[in-house]
Each structure stands twice: as structure tokens, then as C-alpha cells.
Motif scaffolding. Structure first.
Motif, PDB file in Angstrom:
ATOM      1  N   MET A  49      -0.594   0.700  -0.339  1.00  0.00           N
ATOM      2  CA  MET A  49      -0.942  -0.549  -0.966  1.00  0.00           C
ATOM      3  C   MET A  49      -2.432  -0.543  -1.318  1.00  0.00           C
ATOM      4  O   MET A  49      -3.261  -0.186  -0.500  1.00  0.00           O
ATOM      5  N   ARG A  50      -2.718  -0.964  -2.515  1.00  0.00           N
ATOM      6  CA  ARG A  50      -4.105  -1.017  -2.954  1.00  0.00           C
ATOM      7  C   ARG A  50      -4.737  -2.363  -2.616  1.00  0.00           C
ATOM      8  O   ARG A  50      -4.067  -3.388  -2.621  1.00  0.00           O
ATOM      9  N   THR A  51      -6.016  -2.323  -2.350  1.00  0.00           N
ATOM     10  CA  THR A  51      -6.742  -3.548  -2.034  1.00  0.00           C
ATOM     11  C   THR A  51      -7.291  -4.159  -3.313  1.00  0.00           C
ATOM     12  O   THR A  51      -7.280  -3.528  -4.382  1.00  0.00           O
ATOM     13  N   VAL A  52      -7.796  -5.370  -3.191  1.00  0.00           N
ATOM     14  CA  VAL A  52      -8.401  -6.042  -4.334  1.00  0.00           C
ATOM     15  C   VAL A  52      -9.576  -5.211  -4.853  1.00  0.00           C
ATOM     16  O   VAL A  52      -9.759  -5.055  -6.062  1.00  0.00           O
ATOM     17  N   ARG A  53     -10.347  -4.639  -3.946  1.00  0.00           N
ATOM     18  CA  ARG A  53     -11.492  -3.816  -4.341  1.00  0.00           C
ATOM     19  C   ARG A  53     -11.032  -2.589  -5.127  1.00  0.00           C
ATOM     20  O   ARG A  53     -11.659  -2.210  -6.128  1.00  0.00           O
ATOM     21  N   ASP A  54      -9.947  -1.956  -4.692  1.00  0.00           N
ATOM     22  CA  ASP A  54      -9.411  -0.796  -5.411  1.00  0.00           C
ATOM     23  C   ASP A  54      -9.005  -1.168  -6.832  1.00  0.00           C
ATOM     24  O   ASP A  54      -9.262  -0.421  -7.779  1.00  0.00           O
ATOM     25  N   LEU A  55      -8.358  -2.322  -6.988  1.00  0.00           N
ATOM     26  CA  LEU A  55      -7.917  -2.759  -8.310  1.00  0.00           C
ATOM     27  C   LEU A  55      -9.103  -3.102  -9.202  1.00  0.00           C
ATOM     28  O   LEU A  55      -9.084  -2.822 -10.405  1.00  0.00           O
ATOM     29  N   ARG A  56     -10.137  -3.715  -8.621  1.00  0.00           N
ATOM     30  CA  ARG A  56     -11.338  -4.019  -9.418  1.00  0.00           C
ATOM     31  C   ARG A  56     -11.988  -2.730  -9.924  1.00  0.00           C
ATOM     32  O   ARG A  56     -12.379  -2.636 -11.082  1.00  0.00           O
ATOM     33  N   LEU A  57     -12.115  -1.762  -9.057  1.00  0.00           N
ATOM     34  CA  LEU A  57     -12.719  -0.490  -9.441  1.00  0.00           C
ATOM     35  C   LEU A  57     -11.870   0.221 -10.493  1.00  0.00           C
ATOM     36  O   LEU A  57     -12.402   0.757 -11.474  1.00  0.00           O
ATOM     37  N   ALA A  58     -10.559   0.213 -10.318  1.00  0.00           N
ATOM     38  CA  ALA A  58      -9.665   0.838 -11.301  1.00  0.00           C
ATOM     39  C   ALA A  58      -9.781   0.137 -12.651  1.00  0.00           C
ATOM     40  O   ALA A  58      -9.813   0.798 -13.703  1.00  0.00           O
ATOM     41  N   ALA A 115      -2.311  -9.126  -3.615  1.00  0.00           N
ATOM     42  CA  ALA A 115      -1.000  -9.784  -3.588  1.00  0.00           C
ATOM     43  C   ALA A 115      -0.064  -9.213  -4.648  1.00  0.00           C
ATOM     44  O   ALA A 115       1.149  -9.150  -4.447  1.00  0.00           O
ATOM     45  N   SER A 116      -0.603  -8.753  -5.752  1.00  0.00           N
ATOM     46  CA  SER A 116       0.234  -8.189  -6.812  1.00  0.00           C
ATOM     47  C   SER A 116       0.907  -6.886  -6.394  1.00  0.00           C
ATOM     48  O   SER A 116       1.841  -6.433  -7.047  1.00  0.00           O
ATOM     49  N   GLU A 117       0.472  -6.285  -5.300  1.00  0.00           N
ATOM     50  CA  GLU A 117       1.017  -5.015  -4.825  1.00  0.00           C
ATOM     51  C   GLU A 117       2.195  -5.194  -3.861  1.00  0.00           C
ATOM     52  O   GLU A 117       2.725  -4.219  -3.355  1.00  0.00           O
ATOM     53  N   LEU A 118       2.588  -6.425  -3.575  1.00  0.00           N
ATOM     54  CA  LEU A 118       3.588  -6.681  -2.535  1.00  0.00           C
ATOM     55  C   LEU A 118       5.033  -6.690  -3.027  1.00  0.00           C
ATOM     56  O   LEU A 118       5.947  -6.843  -2.221  1.00  0.00           O
ATOM     57  N   SER A 119       5.262  -6.516  -4.306  1.00  0.00           N
ATOM     58  CA  SER A 119       6.626  -6.649  -4.831  1.00  0.00           C
ATOM     59  C   SER A 119       7.603  -5.663  -4.202  1.00  0.00           C
ATOM     60  O   SER A 119       8.765  -5.997  -3.985  1.00  0.00           O
ATOM     61  N   SER A 120       7.157  -4.456  -3.887  1.00  0.00           N
ATOM     62  CA  SER A 120       8.071  -3.477  -3.284  1.00  0.00           C
ATOM     63  C   SER A 120       8.525  -3.930  -1.893  1.00  0.00           C
ATOM     64  O   SER A 120       9.659  -3.670  -1.496  1.00  0.00           O
ATOM     65  N   ILE A 121       7.669  -4.603  -1.169  1.00  0.00           N
ATOM     66  CA  ILE A 121       8.051  -5.105   0.162  1.00  0.00           C
ATOM     67  C   ILE A 121       9.022  -6.269   0.032  1.00  0.00           C
ATOM     68  O   ILE A 121       9.978  -6.378   0.794  1.00  0.00           O
ATOM     69  N   PHE A 122       8.790  -7.135  -0.960  1.00  0.00           N
ATOM     70  CA  PHE A 122       9.665  -8.297  -1.132  1.00  0.00           C
ATOM     71  C   PHE A 122      11.047  -7.922  -1.664  1.00  0.00           C
ATOM     72  O   PHE A 122      11.949  -8.747  -1.647  1.00  0.00           O
ATOM     73  N   ARG A 123      11.242  -6.713  -2.122  1.00  0.00           N
ATOM     74  CA  ARG A 123      12.584  -6.272  -2.498  1.00  0.00           C
ATOM     75  C   ARG A 123      13.460  -6.095  -1.262  1.00  0.00           C
ATOM     76  O   ARG A 123      14.673  -6.191  -1.344  1.00  0.00           O
ATOM     77  N   GLN A 124      12.828  -5.828  -0.111  1.00  0.00           N
ATOM     78  CA  GLN A 124      13.578  -5.573   1.112  1.00  0.00           C
ATOM     79  C   GLN A 124      13.485  -6.704   2.129  1.00  0.00           C
ATOM     80  O   GLN A 124      14.348  -6.828   2.982  1.00  0.00           O
ATOM     81  N   ALA A 177      -9.775 -10.241 -10.465  1.00  0.00           N
ATOM     82  CA  ALA A 177      -8.836  -9.391  -9.739  1.00  0.00           C
ATOM     83  C   ALA A 177      -7.750 -10.259  -9.122  1.00  0.00           C
ATOM     84  O   ALA A 177      -7.929 -11.471  -8.959  1.00  0.00           O
ATOM     85  N   PRO A 178      -6.630  -9.664  -8.757  1.00  0.00           N
ATOM     86  CA  PRO A 178      -5.560 -10.434  -8.116  1.00  0.00           C
ATOM     87  C   PRO A 178      -6.019 -11.049  -6.792  1.00  0.00           C
ATOM     88  O   PRO A 178      -6.968 -10.589  -6.166  1.00  0.00           O
ATOM     89  N   THR A 179      -5.322 -12.052  -6.378  1.00  0.00           N
ATOM     90  CA  THR A 179      -5.585 -12.706  -5.105  1.00  0.00           C
ATOM     91  C   THR A 179      -5.267 -11.751  -3.964  1.00  0.00           C
ATOM     92  O   THR A 179      -4.335 -10.961  -4.049  1.00  0.00           O
ATOM     93  N   SER A 180      -6.018 -11.848  -2.893  1.00  0.00           N
ATOM     94  CA  SER A 180      -5.721 -11.014  -1.724  1.00  0.00           C
ATOM     95  C   SER A 180      -4.558 -11.637  -0.953  1.00  0.00           C
ATOM     96  O   SER A 180      -4.299 -12.841  -1.044  1.00  0.00           O
ATOM     97  N   ALA A 181      -3.879 -10.807  -0.186  1.00  0.00           N
ATOM     98  CA  ALA A 181      -2.751 -11.287   0.619  1.00  0.00           C
ATOM     99  C   ALA A 181      -3.223 -12.341   1.623  1.00  0.00           C
ATOM    100  O   ALA A 181      -2.507 -13.292   1.925  1.00  0.00           O
ATOM    101  N   ARG A 182      -4.426 -12.195   2.140  1.00  0.00           N
ATOM    102  CA  ARG A 182      -4.966 -13.159   3.107  1.00  0.00           C
ATOM    103  C   ARG A 182      -5.068 -14.555   2.493  1.00  0.00           C
ATOM    104  O   ARG A 182      -4.749 -15.553   3.132  1.00  0.00           O
TER     105      ARG A 182
END
Length: 179
Positions: free
Chosen positions: A1-10, A142-151, A84-89
Motif C-alpha cells: 500500500m502506498r502512502t499519501v507521500r508516495d502518491l504526491r511524489l509519484a 485511502a484511494s489504495e484501500l479498494s483491494s482490501i474492501f473487495r474482501q 493528494a488523496p486523504t490518508s486512511a487516518r
């Protein structure tokens, strides 16, 4: 899972790469045409419009390729990582924390022993051990959580022994719809 910082840098790197690619191609066309192009500073001519269109085409195509390659949201990419997307926290809502099974009267709660989370009550027929529960760090985008919410219906957000809360599938899809 990528963090908000990772997505900003990307997003920043992808945007800068697209910008540089557009400028290089536009500059090469300007050089190939003998520097006769004018696009906005001193006027307009055919060569200048050709340079401008080539920049726009290469920049847009590069952004599209970068978006597919690094898988960032459009707003993160177009803002060069500023938005950037909202953090899970931030998306998580508080979850009850209990210290003994006898005191539990709600739907879902995290069981603590000696200040450490050991399990979750209410997501299965019995106590689910903490290491088997769907738990993500607080800085996960938070945008990275979709794979977890499938299960899973619920994702818990925690950093070490600090439980920040939980995100329900309903709240997650509401978040995705609001964007």
C-alpha cells in the motif's frame, strides 16, 4: 500500500516528466523550423501554432501514460502532487476499545491486553486475532484501500499499538463517490 507521500511524489515526478517531454519536443520542432515559430509572446504564426500543438499533444499523451504507469488520481497528477488523496487516518472513525470480553455490549470493538491490540470482536462469530484482521497504517492513502474492501467489510487503521479507528465499506465508497 502506498502512502499519501508516495502518491504526491509519484504525481510530481510524472507531471515533471510530461512537462519536460512536451518542452523537448516543442523545442526540437522550433529548432527544426529554424526558430521561426511564435506562439504568444510576440504574436502568432503557423509555425508557432505547430509548436504549441505539439507541446500540448506530447504533454497530454505523457500525462496519460504516466497516470496509467504510476496509478495516481487525476487531481494528484495534474496538481503535480499538491493535492493528494486523504490518508486512511483522516477517513477512519473511532472504534470502541475494550479491555475485557465481559464489558463488550456493542457491535464492533478492538480488544486490548496490556495496551496492545490483540483482537477484534464483532466482525466474525468469534474473536479475530489482530494480526488476521484487516489493518492498515494511518498514512496509507485511502484511494489504495479498494483491494482490501473487495474482501472485507471493515478496515482498521492503526500505527503500532495506537488504534486510530475503522473505515466501513459504506464510508469508503461514499468517499470515492464524493471525489
Amino acid at each position: 500500500m502506498r502512502t499519501v507521500r508516495d502518491l504526491r511524489l509519484a504525481g510530481l515526478i510524472a507531471y515533471l516528466a510530461a512537462l519536460i517531454a512536451g518542452l523537448v519536443v516543442s523545442g526540437l520542432i522550433h529548432w527544426a523550423l529554424g526558430g521561426r515559430g511564435q506562439f504568444g509572446w510576440e504574436g502568432f504564426n503557423f509555425f508557432g501554432i505547430l509548436e504549441g500543438l505539439s507541446f500540448l499533444l506530447v504533454f497530454t499523451l505523457s500525462l496519460w501514460i504516466a497516470k496509467r504507469a504510476v496509478k495516481v488520481t487525476t487531481t494528484t497528477l495534474l496538481s503535480a502532487g499538491i493535492f493528494a488523496p486523504t490518508s486512511a487516518r483522516k477517513l477512519a472513525r473511532p472504534v470502541p476499545v475494550i479491555h475485557a470480553l465481559q464489558s463488550f455490549e456493542g457491535n464492533i470493538a478492538v480488544l486490548l491486553e496490556a495496551g496492545h491490540p490483540v483482537g477484534v470482536i464483532g466482525i466474525a462469530d468469534s474473536l479475530v486475532p489482530w494480526d488476521e484482521a484487516p489493518v492498515v497504517p494511518g498514512e496509507t492513502a485511502a484511494s489504495e484501500l479498494s483491494s482490501i474492501f473487495r474482501q472485507h467489510q471493515i478496515v482498521f487503521v492503526a500505527d503500532g499499538d495506537k488504534v486510530h479507528g475503522m473505515i466501513t465499506r459504506e464510508r469508503y465508497f461514499k468517499y470515492l463517490g464524493a471525489k
